[in-house]
Scaffold this motif. Sequence first.
Motif, mmCIF file in Angstrom:
data_model
loop_
_atom_site.group_PDB
_atom_site.id
_atom_site.type_symbol
_atom_site.label_atom_id
_atom_site.label_comp_id
_atom_site.label_asym_id
_atom_site.label_seq_id
_atom_site.Cartn_x
_atom_site.Cartn_y
_atom_site.Cartn_z
ATOM 1 N N SER A 89 -14.101 -63.068 82.175
ATOM 2 C CA SER A 89 -14.067 -61.929 83.089
ATOM 3 C C SER A 89 -12.868 -62.138 84.004
ATOM 4 O O SER A 89 -12.846 -63.087 84.795
ATOM 5 C CB SER A 89 -15.361 -61.848 83.905
ATOM 6 N N GLU A 90 -11.866 -61.280 83.871
ATOM 7 C CA GLU A 90 -10.590 -61.541 84.541
ATOM 8 C C GLU A 90 -10.012 -60.284 85.188
ATOM 9 O O GLU A 90 -10.321 -59.157 84.786
ATOM 10 C CB GLU A 90 -9.557 -62.058 83.540
ATOM 11 N N GLY A 91 -9.139 -60.526 86.159
ATOM 12 C CA GLY A 91 -8.334 -59.458 86.712
ATOM 13 C C GLY A 91 -7.090 -59.261 85.868
ATOM 14 O O GLY A 91 -6.795 -60.043 84.963
ATOM 15 N N LEU A 92 -6.340 -58.183 86.156
ATOM 16 C CA LEU A 92 -5.135 -57.879 85.396
ATOM 17 C C LEU A 92 -3.891 -58.289 86.173
ATOM 18 O O LEU A 92 -3.885 -58.320 87.408
ATOM 19 C CB LEU A 92 -5.069 -56.389 85.076
ATOM 20 N N VAL A 93 -2.843 -58.615 85.412
ATOM 21 C CA VAL A 93 -1.581 -59.007 86.025
ATOM 22 C C VAL A 93 -0.445 -58.190 85.421
ATOM 23 O O VAL A 93 -0.544 -57.697 84.292
ATOM 24 C CB VAL A 93 -1.288 -60.517 85.831
ATOM 25 N N ALA A 94 0.619 -58.074 86.204
ATOM 26 C CA ALA A 94 1.864 -57.479 85.735
ATOM 27 C C ALA A 94 2.785 -58.611 85.329
ATOM 28 O O ALA A 94 3.056 -59.520 86.116
ATOM 29 C CB ALA A 94 2.491 -56.623 86.829
ATOM 30 N N LEU A 95 3.250 -58.583 84.091
ATOM 31 C CA LEU A 95 4.066 -59.670 83.541
ATOM 32 C C LEU A 95 5.490 -59.166 83.364
ATOM 33 O O LEU A 95 5.715 -58.133 82.716
ATOM 34 C CB LEU A 95 3.467 -60.099 82.197
ATOM 35 N N MET A 96 6.454 -59.922 83.938
ATOM 36 C CA MET A 96 7.846 -59.452 83.932
ATOM 37 C C MET A 96 8.803 -60.640 83.937
ATOM 38 O O MET A 96 8.411 -61.763 84.292
ATOM 39 C CB MET A 96 8.100 -58.567 85.153
ATOM 40 N N PRO A 97 10.067 -60.407 83.557
ATOM 41 C CA PRO A 97 11.057 -61.496 83.592
ATOM 42 C C PRO A 97 11.316 -61.967 85.025
ATOM 43 O O PRO A 97 11.076 -61.240 85.993
ATOM 44 C CB PRO A 97 12.309 -60.852 82.985
ATOM 45 N N LEU A 98 11.834 -63.177 85.134
ATOM 46 C CA LEU A 98 12.075 -63.794 86.443
ATOM 47 C C LEU A 98 12.999 -62.948 87.328
ATOM 48 O O LEU A 98 12.813 -62.854 88.534
ATOM 49 C CB LEU A 98 12.664 -65.192 86.253
ATOM 50 N N GLY A 99 13.977 -62.284 86.745
ATOM 51 C CA GLY A 99 14.940 -61.520 87.541
ATOM 52 C C GLY A 99 14.492 -60.107 87.879
ATOM 53 O O GLY A 99 15.257 -59.356 88.517
ATOM 54 N N PRO A 144 12.963 -56.973 89.827
ATOM 55 C CA PRO A 144 12.858 -56.724 91.277
ATOM 56 C C PRO A 144 11.475 -56.996 91.860
ATOM 57 O O PRO A 144 11.358 -57.333 93.043
ATOM 58 C CB PRO A 144 13.224 -55.232 91.400
ATOM 59 N N GLN A 145 10.416 -56.858 91.059
ATOM 60 C CA GLN A 145 9.056 -57.071 91.563
ATOM 61 C C GLN A 145 8.544 -58.498 91.337
ATOM 62 O O GLN A 145 7.421 -58.818 91.716
ATOM 63 C CB GLN A 145 8.092 -56.092 90.867
ATOM 64 N N ALA A 146 9.388 -59.354 90.749
ATOM 65 C CA ALA A 146 8.925 -60.692 90.365
ATOM 66 C C ALA A 146 8.613 -61.581 91.563
ATOM 67 O O ALA A 146 7.840 -62.539 91.442
ATOM 68 C CB ALA A 146 9.955 -61.366 89.473
ATOM 69 N N SER A 147 9.169 -61.279 92.723
ATOM 70 C CA SER A 147 8.928 -62.117 93.900
ATOM 71 C C SER A 147 7.690 -61.687 94.693
ATOM 72 O O SER A 147 7.320 -62.350 95.668
ATOM 73 C CB SER A 147 10.154 -62.080 94.817
#
Length: 295
Positions: free
Chosen positions: A163-173, A175-178
Amino acid sequence: MELRQLEYFVAVAEEANFTRAAQRVHISQSGVSAQVKALESELGAELFDRSGRVARLTEVGTVALPYARQALDAVADLRESVDAVKGLVRGHLTVGMVTGCEITPLFAALAAFHREHPGIELELVEDNSTHLIGAVRTGLADIALVGVAGAPPEHLSAQVIASEGLVALMPLGHPQASEKALPLTELIAHPLVTLPAGTGIRTAFDEACVSASLIPDVVLVASAPGAVADLAERGLGIAVLSESMAKAHPGLVAVPITGIPLPALLALVWRERTSPALAALLPHCRREFGEMSFR
């Protein structure tokens, strides 16, 4: 004394009528009467008083009735026991698995089961969760590993695996990665890569969007979590996956998504009434997956 004679005797006693008893056992009234008379002849006493319109038990019939029922119950138990053994010697189990979801404990459970019952044929089918749940309900599949949102489907037995929450997965660079968290209202402004409709993760995501009157920009859909992550890594969009799926891709940044109230569940589901083969498989599933939630 034959079993059918006992069966017809019990039917007449319970229906209090030879005609209705004949309809119940699907033979002619004369056939029922003949077999009951043969039983009476063997016992040396009448079982029914036939003087009225209703077939009433005689004193002998009243005494004999519970013994006839016990004999029929014993035969039914014998047949059920033999069928159970035969079902574990020769049988078939159809196991469903949500497309692209490779869960090694399921494979381990199937391998252990096969070692114990090599005569049972195992069939593994992949599909989306909605179709798999429907297959379990209708008996086309015996058990299935599915993804759902919020809670297991009603009227099925289930073991919740995660049972888990969802995440947004994106490259390190990106704009939303930080960001420490990404609200759903901000996420939908970006191109998204998701799993197909009918998966637990996509259902949790879609229901949250509908509830908030949001329209996401889904640019690509892939059936396997690895493909979704790979497409995000190539800059085609932000991937929407579960927390555990994100851990398999350390080269990408996983940012928790807020505003999605329902967790994504991974669960085994099966009908409450189990076959002997499925009943033998379930302990292996319990052992491999643990006892997180079994009902």
